[in-house]
Design an enzyme around this catalytic site. Structure first.
Site, PDB file in Angstrom:
ATOM      1  N   ASP A  58     -11.026 138.545 -29.670  1.00 57.06           N
ATOM      2  CA  ASP A  58      -9.909 138.453 -30.614  1.00 57.06           C
ATOM      3  C   ASP A  58     -10.440 138.234 -32.034  1.00 57.06           C
ATOM      4  O   ASP A  58      -9.677 138.230 -33.005  1.00 57.06           O
ATOM      5  CB  ASP A  58      -8.892 137.379 -30.203  1.00 57.06           C
ATOM      6  CG  ASP A  58      -9.477 135.982 -30.188  1.00 57.06           C
ATOM      7  OD1 ASP A  58     -10.698 135.821 -30.410  1.00 57.06           O
ATOM      8  OD2 ASP A  58      -8.695 135.028 -29.954  1.00 57.06           O
ATOM      9  N   SER A  59     -11.776 138.149 -32.172  1.00 53.72           N
ATOM     10  CA  SER A  59     -12.385 138.186 -33.504  1.00 53.72           C
ATOM     11  C   SER A  59     -12.041 139.505 -34.196  1.00 53.72           C
ATOM     12  O   SER A  59     -12.182 139.634 -35.415  1.00 53.72           O
ATOM     13  CB  SER A  59     -13.908 138.017 -33.416  1.00 53.72           C
ATOM     14  OG  SER A  59     -14.464 138.889 -32.459  1.00 53.72           O
ATOM     15  N   ASP A  97     -10.275 139.853 -24.374  1.00 47.59           N
ATOM     16  CA  ASP A  97     -10.023 138.476 -24.807  1.00 47.59           C
ATOM     17  C   ASP A  97      -8.514 138.245 -24.915  1.00 47.59           C
ATOM     18  O   ASP A  97      -7.841 138.918 -25.715  1.00 47.59           O
ATOM     19  CB  ASP A  97     -10.670 138.312 -26.198  1.00 47.59           C
ATOM     20  CG  ASP A  97     -11.096 136.896 -26.483  1.00 47.59           C
ATOM     21  OD1 ASP A  97     -10.915 136.024 -25.614  1.00 47.59           O
ATOM     22  OD2 ASP A  97     -11.634 136.675 -27.583  1.00 47.59           O
ATOM     23  N   GLU A 205     -19.619 127.933 -27.424  1.00 47.31           N
ATOM     24  CA  GLU A 205     -19.712 128.326 -28.834  1.00 47.31           C
ATOM     25  C   GLU A 205     -19.953 127.115 -29.725  1.00 47.31           C
ATOM     26  O   GLU A 205     -19.222 126.114 -29.656  1.00 47.31           O
ATOM     27  CB  GLU A 205     -18.423 129.056 -29.286  1.00 47.31           C
ATOM     28  CG  GLU A 205     -18.497 129.476 -30.755  1.00 47.31           C
ATOM     29  CD  GLU A 205     -17.438 130.491 -31.183  1.00 47.31           C
ATOM     30  OE1 GLU A 205     -16.720 131.025 -30.313  1.00 47.31           O
ATOM     31  OE2 GLU A 205     -17.346 130.743 -32.399  1.00 47.31           O
TER      32      GLU A 205
HETATM   33  O1  KIV Z   1     -13.547 136.728 -30.135  1.00 46.44           O
HETATM   34  C1  KIV Z   1     -14.776 136.682 -30.065  1.00 46.44           C
HETATM   35  O2  KIV Z   1     -15.501 137.457 -30.699  1.00 46.44           O
HETATM   36  C2  KIV Z   1     -15.375 135.661 -29.196  1.00 46.44           C
HETATM   37  C3  KIV Z   1     -16.872 135.539 -29.204  1.00 46.44           C
HETATM   38  C4  KIV Z   1     -17.296 134.777 -30.395  1.00 46.44           C
HETATM   39  C5  KIV Z   1     -17.367 134.946 -27.963  1.00 46.44           C
HETATM   40  O3  KIV Z   1     -14.679 134.959 -28.554  1.00 46.44           O
END
Ligand code: KIV
Length: 314
Positions: A58-59, A97, A205
């Protein structure tokens, strides 16, 4: 069981990565390489580079959609990105995610959202974030229940502890977690609870390396670190951070392995300049027509002449 590291060199012989294979890699001490990807070309890069797991994180809210946090991205947007990513992948395990708001409210919602990732985007698994170490005990139990419900529905779940960006406000911002014994115990507790709930792997993280190393003794499922030190079973980085596709704030843990933003701006500036100088397009980028056909065409459209297009349609 292979203990050979997977590399782009043996890509031709690679088969889709499975959950048992990840467990075997942990047992063999073979590091697991995971990255985020969000679309067809980034997935193809991950595929060719020979990574083991691709996360449609979700980044994407920040890296792809330009929001200033992960919370605004919707499940529909995530599904669209995950489906595009799927089309660029053959080998890595694909994890979707679950975005903020798509699983917290109930087990039913969590299972429905996870099912969409599998059915509509072809994901192999989903990831859920723990409520965050400053979340109340009730939030913590809810996160574990959601993970367990999705596992019970037959969808593999990856957990996520430590700095969980969806609860960044509650955690006091994007800052490392577990730097007091009290917080470190909570991270250990979260990780063990998610393991107990049936998660096949857990992301740690922004956790001090020594804290991670201490918890690792109790972890039976693969732990994938991002800013959690070298003792984990694998590492994950955000695509745009590791390839240098943006120039904003880069977290301490994100090593830049390339500077693509700079190359992209240089290429684009060169293009702009060549267009303005009429250097582009040159002959090599131009199509041609035979002299006879050109002559005929010019006669037909010569100034002052009229033509009926019907004469030129078969
Ligand atoms: O959303 C994302 O990119 C993540 C990673 C940092 C593990 O959750």
């Amino acid at each position: 069981m292979s203990t050979e590291p997977r590399t782009s060199r043996d890509q031709a012989t690679r088969r889709p990565v499975t959950l048992p294979q990840l467990a075997e890699m942990k047992a063999a001490g073979e590091p697991i390489a995971m990255v985020t990807a969000y679309d067809f070309p980034s997935a193809q890069v991950a595929e060719e580079a020979g990574v083991d797991i691709v996360l449609v994180g979700d980044s994407a809210a920040m890296t792809v959609l330009g929001y200033d946090s992960t919370t605004p991205i919707t499940l529909d947007e995530m599904i669209m990105l995950a489906a595009a990513t799927r089309r660029g992948l053959e080998t890595p395990l694909l994890v979707g995610d679950l975005p903020f708001g798509s699983y917290q409210a109930s087990d039913v919602l969590a299972v429905e959202s996870a099912t969409r990732f599998v059915k509509e985007a072809g994901c192999d698994a989903v990831k859920v974030e723990m409520a965050g170490i400053s979340g109340r005990l009730a939030d913590k139990h809810q996160s574990i229940d959601r993970a367990a419900a999705i596992v019970a529905a037959g969808i593999p779940v990856m957990g996520h502890v430590g700095l969980t960006p969806q609860s960044a406000s509650a955690l006091g911002g994007y800052r490392s977690q577990g730097r007091t014994a009290q917080q470190a115990v909570q991270i250990a507790d979260d990780a063990l609870a998610l393991q107990e709930a049936g998660c096949f792997a857990i992301v740690f993280e922004a956790v001090p390396a020594e804290v991670t190393e201490t918890i690792m003794d109790r972890m039976q499922v693969p732990v994938i670190g991002i800013g959690a030190g070298p003792s984990t079973d694998g590492q994950v980085l955000v695509f745009h951070d590791l390839l240098g596709i943006h120039e904003g704030h880069v977290p301490r843990f994100a090593k830049r392995f390339a500077q693509l933003k700079r190359s992209m701006v240089e290429g684009m500036a060169q293009y702009t300049s060549e267009v303005r100088e009429r250097q582009f397009p040159s002959e090599e980028h131009t199509y041609s027509i035979s002299p006879e056909e050109l002559q005929r065409f010019r006669e037909i459209v010569a100034p002052g002449k009229a033509w009926d297009v019907a004469d030129f349609i078969d």
